[in-house]
Design a protein around this motif. Sequence first.
Motif: not given
Length: 253
Positions: A207-208, A197, A200-201, A203-204, A9-10
Amino acid sequence: MDRLASFDHSGAMATMKPLERRPRRWLTRRGESARETILRAAVACFVEVGYARTTMSEVAKHAGVTRGQVQHHFATTRDLLLAAVRWLHAEIGRELDESLAQAAGRDIVETAVVALWNHAGGPMQTAARELTAAARTDAGLRQVLDESRAGIEGDRNDRLRHLYREVIELDPEGFAMLADYMEVFLHGLSETAFATDDAARKRALLEFFMANIRRFWTDRGKSAALTPKQVGSRAASSRGKPQLQLSSRRRRL
């Protein structure tokens, strides 16, 4: 290690660009028929003026033709509506194939999510959501959508069988549930607007979301020998094929 779970994920979201949206695609395509031009205009009306104001006259104006030319292809407004719904969902499938053919992920989960997310905010999906919302208070439209739903789901399932047959063979029921999960989550996220945001939110959350999908397969001890390149190649091979006939019979994965 499980291929579906082997994702670092990084830095992954730096290489994938799920928040980019495609430009609107209402312009007439070279070589398309007059009938398709009218259907494209009808779908554009669903988004730009709303379903309630989509009349034969409005569609004719958007298509650059006369009302009589629209009636030449579609005798009634309902005929036009039903054909537009079917055309819309066939076009959604074709655009999704294009997105998958161009997507490049580190694994098939990332490839699918990136393509589907970019696709979820496009004008065709916006038109589909406009129809769904309008159908809540319009019995006639609701009937049209109900008549088309089984065929639309069958078309989606045919596409998934073509793209991900190895994964489906591993766990048909699990794959079917994930397909529904992805559709509901991504469309819901596309309709959500955070006060701060927002990008960004989202995008997070993406990922989750991907992490949960990989965890689902890991928990079942499954591994699929399928690469993003194979998915893209199969999607590319689907482009340009004749539109699938929408059946009234519900099919399952």
